[in-house]
Scaffold this active site. Structure first.
Site, PDB file in Angstrom:
ATOM      1  N   SER A 142       1.003  -1.193  -0.043  1.00 21.78           N
ATOM      2  CA  SER A 142       0.026  -0.019  -0.049  1.00 21.78           C
ATOM      3  C   SER A 142       0.836   1.180   0.008  1.00 21.78           C
ATOM      4  O   SER A 142       2.188   0.910   0.326  1.00 21.78           O
ATOM      5  CB  SER A 142      -0.845  -0.011   1.291  1.00 21.78           C
ATOM      6  OG  SER A 142      -1.260   1.220   1.556  1.00 21.78           O
ATOM      7  N   TYR A 155      -2.345  -1.234  10.350  1.00 18.76           N
ATOM      8  CA  TYR A 155      -2.346  -1.461   9.010  1.00 18.76           C
ATOM      9  C   TYR A 155      -1.061  -0.948   8.372  1.00 18.76           C
ATOM     10  O   TYR A 155      -0.321  -1.352   7.674  1.00 18.76           O
ATOM     11  CB  TYR A 155      -3.538  -0.526   8.346  1.00 18.76           C
ATOM     12  CG  TYR A 155      -3.688  -0.683   6.895  1.00 18.76           C
ATOM     13  CD1 TYR A 155      -4.273  -1.909   6.149  1.00 18.76           C
ATOM     14  CD2 TYR A 155      -3.029  -0.055   5.722  1.00 18.76           C
ATOM     15  CE1 TYR A 155      -4.565  -1.872   5.016  1.00 18.76           C
ATOM     16  CE2 TYR A 155      -3.325  -0.154   4.520  1.00 18.76           C
ATOM     17  CZ  TYR A 155      -4.202  -1.029   4.107  1.00 18.76           C
ATOM     18  OH  TYR A 155      -4.389  -1.269   2.710  1.00 18.76           O
TER      19      TYR A 155
HETATM   20  P1  NAD Z   1     -11.517  -6.169  -0.308  1.00 21.23           P
HETATM   21  O1  NAD Z   1     -12.061  -5.821   1.090  1.00 21.23           O
HETATM   22  O2  NAD Z   1     -12.410  -5.741  -1.543  1.00 21.23           O
HETATM   23  O3  NAD Z   1     -10.991  -7.757  -0.535  1.00 21.23           O
HETATM   24  C1  NAD Z   1     -10.364  -8.483   0.491  1.00 21.23           C
HETATM   25  C2  NAD Z   1     -10.429  -9.530   0.199  1.00 21.23           C
HETATM   26  O4  NAD Z   1      -9.819 -10.440   1.178  1.00 21.23           O
HETATM   27  C3  NAD Z   1     -11.689 -10.275  -0.186  1.00 21.23           C
HETATM   28  O5  NAD Z   1     -11.675 -11.362  -1.150  1.00 21.23           O
HETATM   29  C4  NAD Z   1     -11.960 -10.875   1.483  1.00 21.23           C
HETATM   30  O6  NAD Z   1     -12.855 -12.018   1.333  1.00 21.23           O
HETATM   31  C5  NAD Z   1     -10.365 -11.555   1.490  1.00 21.23           C
HETATM   32  N1  NAD Z   1     -10.149 -11.791   3.109  1.00 21.23           N
HETATM   33  C6  NAD Z   1     -10.541 -11.079   3.961  1.00 21.23           C
HETATM   34  N2  NAD Z   1     -10.279 -11.614   5.261  1.00 21.23           N
HETATM   35  C7  NAD Z   1      -9.660 -12.722   4.738  1.00 21.23           C
HETATM   36  C8  NAD Z   1      -9.021 -13.740   5.524  1.00 21.23           C
HETATM   37  N3  NAD Z   1      -8.814 -13.910   6.926  1.00 21.23           N
HETATM   38  N4  NAD Z   1      -8.600 -14.791   4.861  1.00 21.23           N
HETATM   39  C9  NAD Z   1      -8.576 -15.060   3.576  1.00 21.23           C
HETATM   40  N5  NAD Z   1      -9.192 -13.920   2.578  1.00 21.23           N
HETATM   41  C10 NAD Z   1      -9.547 -12.882   3.351  1.00 21.23           C
HETATM   42  O7  NAD Z   1     -10.247  -5.175  -0.286  1.00 21.23           O
HETATM   43  P2  NAD Z   1      -9.293  -4.716  -1.312  1.00 21.23           P
HETATM   44  O8  NAD Z   1      -9.231  -3.163  -1.332  1.00 21.23           O
HETATM   45  O9  NAD Z   1      -9.519  -5.232  -2.788  1.00 21.23           O
HETATM   46  O10 NAD Z   1      -7.834  -5.110  -0.892  1.00 21.23           O
HETATM   47  C11 NAD Z   1      -6.991  -5.967  -1.180  1.00 21.23           C
HETATM   48  C12 NAD Z   1      -5.654  -5.661  -0.737  1.00 21.23           C
HETATM   49  O11 NAD Z   1      -5.294  -4.287  -1.150  1.00 21.23           O
HETATM   50  C13 NAD Z   1      -5.306  -5.457   0.884  1.00 21.23           C
HETATM   51  O12 NAD Z   1      -4.097  -6.215   1.077  1.00 21.23           O
HETATM   52  C14 NAD Z   1      -5.413  -4.122   1.081  1.00 21.23           C
HETATM   53  O13 NAD Z   1      -4.790  -3.826   2.036  1.00 21.23           O
HETATM   54  C15 NAD Z   1      -4.572  -3.604  -0.452  1.00 21.23           C
HETATM   55  N6  NAD Z   1      -4.800  -2.161  -0.545  1.00 21.23           N
HETATM   56  C16 NAD Z   1      -6.379  -1.478  -0.892  1.00 21.23           C
HETATM   57  C17 NAD Z   1      -6.195  -0.543  -1.294  1.00 21.23           C
HETATM   58  C18 NAD Z   1      -7.596   0.323  -1.390  1.00 21.23           C
HETATM   59  O14 NAD Z   1      -7.465   1.568  -1.431  1.00 21.23           O
HETATM   60  N7  NAD Z   1      -8.565  -0.489  -1.499  1.00 21.23           N
HETATM   61  C19 NAD Z   1      -5.275   0.430  -1.211  1.00 21.23           C
HETATM   62  C20 NAD Z   1      -3.778  -0.118  -1.040  1.00 21.23           C
HETATM   63  C21 NAD Z   1      -3.854  -1.327  -0.724  1.00 21.23           C
END
Ligand code: NAD
Length: 260
Positions: A142, A155
């Protein structure tokens, strides 16, 4: 480009992970999906990937906040696919509160999934990749792996940890044909961020779109969300021959967030 490759994408029932799994499949890779959600919706997505891209897609339900379950998940995925060439450590959660009010169980849950699962998944996948002399580990860190924000202690600590772990993985495997890099997204409008937008809207008594604009203007100079598709394109690039010598680094897609 990835025909015959076997890819495991954690947390791929939603958001960024789903877009990455679909793009890897679109480039010919067989994929393992993982994550929580409605069983029928997940099955529909799995079948769609197989039909649309003419690859094998499996779904393996595992709670990756559990170390043993994470290692077992990789082994099960390797058996289902016939190997592991690409591992995308993507599953992640968020919680916001000042440090002194941060619930211990939320801290533990974020560290377990956002950081420790990357370690356990990597440890279980590396022998498969080392054996064949080729592999790609892509950690979804991130902008918060590079800089901090208030109220995100767990985080930010986890994501900085992921960036460090990415470098160690790269160094230990520099001569093995296995690369490891971290993608560092800025704001992406997925369910994880939608919750933060809704909380901001409620706090300020404004509508959700006004809150989304405010969120962007605070951090992301482009004033536009990064899309899951753009991140998926970056992941495919990291799997390409052009990225053979790219290892132990971070790739920022953040609209300028970390430039200032
Ligand atoms: P999201 O909530 O849409 O997806 C998260 C996924 O992780 C889902 O498929 C969920 O079912 C799964 N998950 C949650 N807990 C779990 C567990 N205990 N075991 C297995 N799977 C599990 O979120 P996203 O925004 O797509 O995030 C994906 C990654 O990107 C994360 O690591 C997040 O930190 C990172 N990220 C997101 C953003 C953003 O702005 N959305 C920015 C930077 C980084």
């Amino acid at each position: 480009m990835l025909t015959g490759k076997h890819a495991v994408v954690t947390g791929s029932t939603s958001g960024i992970g789903l877009a990455i799994a679909r793009e890897l499949a679109a480039n010919g890779a067989n994929v393992v999906l993982n994550g929580f959600g409605d069983a029928a919706a997940i099955e529909k997505e799995r079948v769609n990937i197989e039909l649309e891209f003419n690859v094998k897609a499996h779904y393996i339900n595992a709670d990756l906040s559990d170390p043993a379950a994470t290692r077992e998940f990789i082994d099960t995925a390797a058996k289902a696919l016939g190997g592991v060439d690409i591992l995308v450590n993507n599953a992640g959660i968020q919680y916001t509160a000042p440090i002194e009010e941060f619930p211990v169980e939320r801290w533990d849950a974020i560290i377990a999934l956002n950081l420790s699962a990357v370690f356990h998944g990597t440890a279980a996948a590396l022998p498969h990749m080392q054996k064949q002399g080729w592999g790609r580990i892509i950690n979804i860190a991130s902008a918060h792996g590079l800089v901090a924000s208030v109220h995100k202690s767990a985080y930010v600590a986890a994501k900085h940890g992921v960036v460090g772990l990415t470098k160690v993985t790269a160094l230990e495997n520099a001569e093995t044909g296995v690369t490891c890099n971290a993608i560092c997204p800025g704001w992406v409008r997925t369910p994880l961020v939608e919750k933060q937008i809704e909380a901001l809207a409620a706090k300020q008594g404004v509508d959700v779109e006004a809150a989304a604009k405010e969120l962007l203007s605070e951090k992301q100079p482009s004033l536009q969300f990064v899309t899951p598709g753009q991140l998926a394109g970056a992941a495919v690039f990291l799997c390409s021959d052009s990225a053979d010598q790219m290892t132990g680094t971070t790739l920022s897609l953040d609209g300028g967030w970390t430039a200032r």
